[in-house]
Design a protein around this motif. Structure first.
Motif: not given
Length: 67
Positions: A16, A50-51, A42-43, A46-47
């Motif tokens: 990432w 959701p993706v 993704r955010d 908030n790893p």
């Protein structure tokens, strides 16, 4: 990357990366750049959340429109 059941890619080995424009404040999107044919997003806050999966071509078109 392996594909899990139902065609969902296994992202456990995803590398990432955040945008250099984020300034390191952990409030941006991250892109996994080592997933063939896909652009998982993704955010960064908030790893484990959701993706969203984009095709590489669709992601490239999106970025081109932003520029």
């Amino acid at each position: 990357m392996n594909t899990a059941r139902h065609g969902t890619p296994d992202l456990s080995g995803a590398a990432w990366r955040s945008s250099t424009y984020s300034g390191g404040n952990n409030e941006c999107l991250e892109l996994a750049h080592n997933v063939p044919a896909l652009a998982p997003v993704r955010d960064s806050k908030n790893p484990t959340g959701p993706v969203i999966l984009f095709g590489r071509d669709a992601w490239g078109a999106f970025l081109a429109r932003l520029r």
